[in-house]
Design a protein around this motif. Structure first.
Motif, PDB file in Angstrom:
ATOM      1  N   UNK A 124       0.793  -1.223   0.000  1.00  0.00           N
ATOM      2  CA  UNK A 124       0.000   0.000   0.000  1.00  0.00           C
ATOM      3  C   UNK A 124       0.826   1.274   0.000  1.00  0.00           C
ATOM      4  N   UNK A 125       2.125   1.164  -0.291  1.00  0.00           N
ATOM      5  CA  UNK A 125       3.004   2.342  -0.341  1.00  0.00           C
ATOM      6  C   UNK A 125       3.118   2.770  -1.805  1.00  0.00           C
ATOM      7  N   UNK A 126       2.068   3.422  -2.282  1.00  0.00           N
ATOM      8  CA  UNK A 126       1.896   3.611  -3.716  1.00  0.00           C
ATOM      9  C   UNK A 126       2.883   4.601  -4.339  1.00  0.00           C
ATOM     10  N   UNK A 127       3.185   5.692  -3.647  1.00  0.00           N
ATOM     11  CA  UNK A 127       4.119   6.652  -4.231  1.00  0.00           C
ATOM     12  C   UNK A 127       5.514   6.046  -4.349  1.00  0.00           C
ATOM     13  N   UNK A 128       5.949   5.327  -3.309  1.00  0.00           N
ATOM     14  CA  UNK A 128       7.253   4.664  -3.363  1.00  0.00           C
ATOM     15  C   UNK A 128       7.254   3.596  -4.454  1.00  0.00           C
ATOM     16  N   UNK A 129       6.131   2.906  -4.613  1.00  0.00           N
ATOM     17  CA  UNK A 129       6.028   1.902  -5.677  1.00  0.00           C
ATOM     18  C   UNK A 129       6.169   2.560  -7.046  1.00  0.00           C
ATOM     19  N   UNK A 130       5.464   3.682  -7.244  1.00  0.00           N
ATOM     20  CA  UNK A 130       5.538   4.400  -8.524  1.00  0.00           C
ATOM     21  C   UNK A 130       6.971   4.842  -8.819  1.00  0.00           C
ATOM     22  N   UNK A 131       7.673   5.314  -7.799  1.00  0.00           N
ATOM     23  CA  UNK A 131       9.057   5.759  -7.981  1.00  0.00           C
ATOM     24  C   UNK A 131       9.949   4.601  -8.418  1.00  0.00           C
TER      25      UNK A 131
ATOM     26  N   UNK B 180       6.469  -3.498 -20.112  1.00  0.00           N
ATOM     27  CA  UNK B 180       5.025  -3.278 -20.249  1.00  0.00           C
ATOM     28  C   UNK B 180       4.317  -3.393 -18.905  1.00  0.00           C
ATOM     29  N   UNK B 181       4.684  -4.426 -18.135  1.00  0.00           N
ATOM     30  CA  UNK B 181       4.049  -4.594 -16.823  1.00  0.00           C
ATOM     31  C   UNK B 181       4.474  -3.498 -15.855  1.00  0.00           C
ATOM     32  N   UNK B 182       5.741  -3.074 -15.930  1.00  0.00           N
ATOM     33  CA  UNK B 182       6.218  -2.004 -15.045  1.00  0.00           C
ATOM     34  C   UNK B 182       5.498  -0.691 -15.349  1.00  0.00           C
ATOM     35  N   UNK B 183       5.308  -0.397 -16.628  1.00  0.00           N
ATOM     36  CA  UNK B 183       4.607   0.833 -17.008  1.00  0.00           C
ATOM     37  C   UNK B 183       3.151   0.788 -16.551  1.00  0.00           C
ATOM     38  N   UNK B 184       2.532  -0.375 -16.695  1.00  0.00           N
ATOM     39  CA  UNK B 184       1.148  -0.531 -16.230  1.00  0.00           C
ATOM     40  C   UNK B 184       1.055  -0.342 -14.721  1.00  0.00           C
ATOM     41  N   UNK B 185       1.984  -0.958 -13.989  1.00  0.00           N
ATOM     42  CA  UNK B 185       1.946  -0.856 -12.528  1.00  0.00           C
ATOM     43  C   UNK B 185       2.286   0.554 -12.053  1.00  0.00           C
ATOM     44  N   UNK B 186       3.087   1.276 -12.803  1.00  0.00           N
ATOM     45  CA  UNK B 186       3.343   2.681 -12.447  1.00  0.00           C
ATOM     46  C   UNK B 186       2.043   3.478 -12.556  1.00  0.00           C
ATOM     47  N   UNK B 187       1.313   3.251 -13.631  1.00  0.00           N
ATOM     48  CA  UNK B 187       0.012   3.919 -13.798  1.00  0.00           C
ATOM     49  C   UNK B 187      -0.932   3.557 -12.655  1.00  0.00           C
ATOM     50  N   UNK B 188      -0.989   2.263 -12.288  1.00  0.00           N
ATOM     51  CA  UNK B 188      -1.887   1.834 -11.212  1.00  0.00           C
ATOM     52  C   UNK B 188      -1.475   2.431  -9.869  1.00  0.00           C
TER      53      UNK B 188
ATOM     54  N   UNK C 256       0.110   5.336  -9.357  1.00  0.00           N
ATOM     55  CA  UNK C 256      -0.243   6.758  -9.324  1.00  0.00           C
ATOM     56  C   UNK C 256      -1.753   6.961  -9.317  1.00  0.00           C
ATOM     57  N   UNK C 257      -2.489   6.018  -9.870  1.00  0.00           N
ATOM     58  CA  UNK C 257      -3.941   6.061  -9.767  1.00  0.00           C
ATOM     59  C   UNK C 257      -4.354   5.957  -8.294  1.00  0.00           C
ATOM     60  N   UNK C 258      -3.706   5.043  -7.566  1.00  0.00           N
ATOM     61  CA  UNK C 258      -4.002   4.880  -6.140  1.00  0.00           C
ATOM     62  C   UNK C 258      -3.570   6.107  -5.341  1.00  0.00           C
ATOM     63  N   UNK C 259      -2.429   6.692  -5.719  1.00  0.00           N
ATOM     64  CA  UNK C 259      -1.959   7.912  -5.041  1.00  0.00           C
ATOM     65  C   UNK C 259      -2.983   9.028  -5.220  1.00  0.00           C
ATOM     66  N   UNK C 260      -3.470   9.200  -6.440  1.00  0.00           N
ATOM     67  CA  UNK C 260      -4.431  10.262  -6.745  1.00  0.00           C
ATOM     68  C   UNK C 260      -5.755  10.027  -6.029  1.00  0.00           C
TER      69      UNK C 260
END
Length: 420
Positions: free
Chosen positions: A188-195, A210-218, A220-224
């Motif tokens: 649940x540490x979404x900003x650190x995950x996105x980084x 492809x999976x890393x880019x998708x998970x970055x989007x997810x 930051x979606x959770x952060x927002x």
């Protein structure tokens, strides 16, 4: 000895190899081969302590087959750890990990053998996290833990790798950032995950990109979602870069829909419409995208978009609304028929779509009867959408007036006029 070894007569093989080793007339080359044969026989017979003792004796000398001896020693310690329990098992694991680290230093070929050995012999990687001291060992154990979805145990190993300055850590740092991103996302540490996902994408088109880019989007979606004040540009950029780089990824439809939703929320209706029209691959998202497209077309029709429409464009836009309504209803039937529920708020969409259908019917000459049909018994069908009741009543009154059904209009006022 070799024949008995292949026949599974390990005690006889051990006896024969010892005879060869003890014979003073045996050549050095033959004695070295007998020693390796005895090492193999001990291991196959399950005599792991004897295997370790003999390997230690051989390594103490000047063995030309040191790497192979170390390999047998590592295998024996791995098997001994598996058979033991408690403190004894922990001791064997420590020794086995040290033996494998030493074997790795014998060259790339042996590194591959060690990795394969760990993959085949280690059944509970969580027990090997603590003994993993070298970067290579940490990396192998971390990957095994991730394969078992044990992100919590893998996390400290991955953190050590991405922080490492040694060549071994740097070589796998990008992929380690990706796996660490998964661990942080699970926590649940979404900003650190996105980084970390962003860090894993520094090199061009990695295998996991492809999976890393998708998970970055997810992430930051959770952060927002958790923090409305979060940087909106980062979320939008994550969606756009993912779709630009990996438009055919299996989950691209989700980002495409979310980008349309984001643009719609920021009143960029024409751009949102372009994204909605490209959503395909998931029936639930296609249904919501078609509804979002309808909303955007109505906003554009009302002049709420940067792009203004007049004349023929207005007629084309109204025709497109009609097609969207037909397609929305088809998708809704298909979605319901396949047991879809929960993910898509069908009641909410149907209520709003009924209102949109009525508005569309009034935009087309001589379709007031269709408007009334769309809104028939609206209050009973959608009692939880009282926020739409006033608009529904006004639409019905307008249609009845144009149809010159004044008595019905009067009845409508008596029945529902209180909401106006």
């Amino acid at each position: 000895g070799l024949c008995h070894l292949e026949l599974g007569n390990y005690d006889w093989a051990i006896r024969d190899f010892k005879i060869v080793m003890d014979d003073k007339t045996t050549s050095l080359e033959r004695r070295a081969k007998a020693q390796l044969g005895l090492l193999d026989a001990y291991f196959r017979a399950g005599k792991y302590q004897d295997t370790v003792k003999l390997s230690d004796r051989l390594l103490a000398g000047d063995s030309a087959n040191a790497s192979l001896v170390r390999y047998y020693r590592a295998r024996a310690l791995l098997s001994a750890a598996k058979a033991a329990s408690g403190a004894k098992a922990n001791s064997y694991r420590q020794e086995a990990m040290a033996a494998m680290d030493q074997l790795r230093r014998d060259g790339p070929g042996w590194q591959e053998k060690v990795d394969a050995l760990m993959q085949s012999e280690i059944e509970n990687p969580e027990q090997w996290a603590a003994p993993a001291n070298s970067p290579a060992a940490k990396w192998t154990v971390a990957k095994m833990l991730v394969q078992k979805s044990d992100y919590k145990t893998a996390r400290p190993l991955l953190e050590a790798i991405v922080a490492g300055k040694d060549a071994s850590s740097k070589r796998v740092a990008d992929e380690a950032h990706y796996l660490l991103g998964l661990a942080l996302f699970q926590a649940g540490e979404y900003q650190a995950a996105a980084d970390n996902f962003a860090a894993s994408l520094q090199k061009k088109s990695p295998a996991y990109g492809d999976d890393a880019a998708y998970m970055r989007f997810k992430s930051l979606e959770a952060v927002t979602a958790k923090n409305p004040d979060a940087d909106p540009k980062a979320y939008e950029e994550a969606m756009r870069s993912y779709l630009a780089e990996y438009p055919d990824h299996r989950s691209a439809y989700e980002a495409r829909y979310r980008l349309g939703e984001w643009l719609q929320a920021h009143k960029q209706f024409s751009q949102a419409l372009e994204e909605y029209e490209q959503v395909s691959g998931d029936l639930g998202f296609e249904l919501r995208a078609r509804f979002g497209a309808l909303q955007c077309r109505y906003e554009i029709l009302q002049g709420n978009d940067e792009k203004k429409v007049t004349g023929q464009e207005r007629g084309a836009l109204i025709a497109a609304i009609g097609k969207d309504l037909t397609r929305f209803n088809q998708l809704a039937v298909e979605y319901t028929g396949k047991g879809g529920k929960g993910a898509v708020p069908l009641d909410d969409l149907h209520a709003k779509a009924a209102v949109m259908t009525a508005v569309y019917a009034m935009l087309v000459p001589n379709h007031d009867q269709e408007a009334l049909a769309a809104l028939a018994n609206f209050e009973k069908k959608y009692p939880e959408h009282s926020d739409l009741f006033a608009q529904v009543v006004r639409l019905r009154l307008g249609a009845l007036q144009r149809l010159r059904r004044f008595a019905d209009a009067e009845a409508e006022v008596r029945q529902h006029g209180a909401v106006l």
